[in-house]
Design a protein around this motif. Sequence first.
Motif, PDB file in Angstrom:
ATOM      1  N   PRO A   1      -1.193   8.218  -1.000  1.00 56.66           N
ATOM      2  CA  PRO A   1      -1.113   9.488  -0.279  1.00 56.66           C
ATOM      3  C   PRO A   1      -2.460   9.965   0.252  1.00 56.66           C
ATOM      4  O   PRO A   1      -2.547  10.472   1.368  1.00 56.66           O
ATOM      5  CB  PRO A   1      -0.580  10.454  -1.328  1.00 56.66           C
TER       6      PRO A   1
ATOM      7  N   TRP B   1       0.241   2.691   4.656  1.00 58.23           N
ATOM      8  CA  TRP B   1       1.469   3.163   4.030  1.00 58.23           C
ATOM      9  C   TRP B   1       2.615   2.222   4.373  1.00 58.23           C
ATOM     10  O   TRP B   1       2.729   1.763   5.499  1.00 58.23           O
ATOM     11  CB  TRP B   1       1.829   4.578   4.510  1.00 58.23           C
TER      12      TRP B   1
ATOM     13  N   GLU C   1       0.829  -1.202   0.000  1.00 56.41           N
ATOM     14  CA  GLU C   1       0.000   0.000   0.000  1.00 56.41           C
ATOM     15  C   GLU C   1       0.865   1.255   0.000  1.00 56.41           C
ATOM     16  O   GLU C   1       1.822   1.345   0.755  1.00 56.41           O
ATOM     17  CB  GLU C   1      -0.877   0.043   1.259  1.00 56.41           C
ATOM     18  N   ARG C   2       0.501   2.176  -0.846  1.00 57.84           N
ATOM     19  CA  ARG C   2       1.166   3.486  -0.803  1.00 57.84           C
ATOM     20  C   ARG C   2       0.271   4.490  -1.483  1.00 57.84           C
ATOM     21  O   ARG C   2       0.413   4.789  -2.659  1.00 57.84           O
ATOM     22  CB  ARG C   2       2.555   3.414  -1.440  1.00 57.84           C
TER      23      ARG C   2
ATOM     24  N   ALA D   1       4.218  10.621   6.397  1.00 57.64           N
ATOM     25  CA  ALA D   1       3.880   9.416   7.153  1.00 57.64           C
ATOM     26  C   ALA D   1       4.753   9.308   8.402  1.00 57.64           C
ATOM     27  O   ALA D   1       4.259   8.968   9.490  1.00 57.64           O
ATOM     28  CB  ALA D   1       4.057   8.184   6.270  1.00 57.64           C
TER      29      ALA D   1
ATOM     30  N   SER E   1       5.452  12.064   0.614  1.00 56.94           N
ATOM     31  CA  SER E   1       4.463  11.397   1.444  1.00 56.94           C
ATOM     32  C   SER E   1       5.108  10.552   2.526  1.00 56.94           C
ATOM     33  O   SER E   1       4.551  10.419   3.615  1.00 56.94           O
ATOM     34  CB  SER E   1       3.548  10.534   0.585  1.00 56.94           C
TER      35      SER E   1
ATOM     36  N   LEU F   1      -3.500   8.019   3.298  1.00 58.04           N
ATOM     37  CA  LEU F   1      -2.616   8.415   4.396  1.00 58.04           C
ATOM     38  C   LEU F   1      -3.107   9.727   4.999  1.00 58.04           C
ATOM     39  O   LEU F   1      -3.241   9.875   6.210  1.00 58.04           O
ATOM     40  CB  LEU F   1      -1.184   8.575   3.867  1.00 58.04           C
TER      41      LEU F   1
END
Lengths: 213, 213
Positions: A95, B33, A92-93, B6, B2, A98
């Motif tokens: 933005p 993340w 998962e990434r 995080a 990002s 997040l």
Amino acid sequence: MSLRAALLALLTVEPMTGYDLYKQFESSVGYVWHAPDSQIYPELRKMEKDGLLVGREVPWGQRGRKTEYHVTEAGIAAFRDWMNSTLEYSRERDPMHLKAAYLEWAEPEAARRQLHAHEEHYQARKAQWEEKIREIDTGNSEMLNRRLATLPAGEHRAATAFKRFTYQGLVARAEQEIQWARQGLALVDELYEDWGAPAVSAPPPQRDPRTPL
Amino acid sequence: MSLRAALLALLTVEPMTGYDLYKQFESSVGYVWHAPDSQIYPELRKMEKDGLLVGREVPWGQRGRKTEYHVTEAGIAAFRDWMNSTLEYSRERDPMHLKAAYLEWAEPEAARRQLHAHEEHYQARKAQWEEKIREIDTGNSEMLNRRLATLPAGEHRAATAFKRFTYQGLVARAEQEIQWARQGLALVDELYEDWGAPAVSAPPPQRDPRTPL
DNA sequence: ACACACTAACTATGTGCATAGATAGTTAGT
DNA sequence: ACTAACTATCTATGCACATAGTTAGTGTGT
């Protein structure tokens, strides 16, 4: 690796120059995959070195020259291999999610602006993808038609169905994101209703609320 | 950018070492993340150089030492700035949808395998994200509880709601992807029903059909 | 004849991230 | 006392991609 597959996919339909491919990624095909020319040209050269393509210099005007890339047998095989292999999924990434998780740090107006931008973004994508579906359904899809011309009639149904399936999935995803953004906006309103600028706040800072495209 | 956000998000709750942060990304927070340690340590040093963090060496056992990073005022400000700014969205680049568009190139079995893997992937994610929601609802979320401890009671509601909102959006996304994959499987069956191995094909090549996690 | 947009291709720099491996101390179990 | 697993950190290489800028020829309109 996916850029390579995307380039092969386009070149199996017909030979193209790097510039042609770049334009494809800028327009129609770009709604599914995008790449800048600075990535395309070197990749084409690498693919040629790997024997997946052959570049043929063709004249253009008086003095001009351009390189048309043709897929080789090895190129076809490589594409087929990619299609028959299974993708691995990366971690998962995202933005936006997040950010969403820490939205209490944002000023209410900034939270609204962000969620609104999210909705706008997917509304625009949705419109583009829906347009693609319409093109497929009405037989007006340039790319699909050229692709179908290379196929026996018996395979037209599958090729068309998968393209439609792809865009339909993207539309569904967009709809989901739009819904989520709206829920977020409702949540912000609910949480900060006693706070400043709730329903009264007139113009969203960035763009017009309902740009059609 | 990002990753920086995080890291700041986690460090505003309490000081941590690079290793602590790495573990967070491997587990709970990693569902939103992720980053490898080889990315975390250099980024922390850069952030310290930029004045967003201060690293304090603390002893660990007899001879061991570790560096605990504390957020500075500038760090808080940077995080708030990030939260108040609007993200730009990058172009489409989704290998699975690229592949889906050309699925007629794949052997039917390979197409099924891929779509099945897609469903499996999101089923697993969905379960993890739902678990997170359950933790939030039952007050068993480690991270959230530590975060709430740093906040006045009046802000608990918002912080909790946004975290729940985030995971709920991820669950909805996962559900959408699962549905799409199933439609894809149905489409493959329909298109190749006269072909080989439709409903008869027993074991999917890669994994067990219904792994619970 | 010149300006301008477009076609065609290339280069350079920097970031983000994956993958892999190295080093060293710590703690727990046998 | 030994070893395995864990904590803690760092380095190196390479790919993917964004951003920006360069060079040169073509075709069109005024």
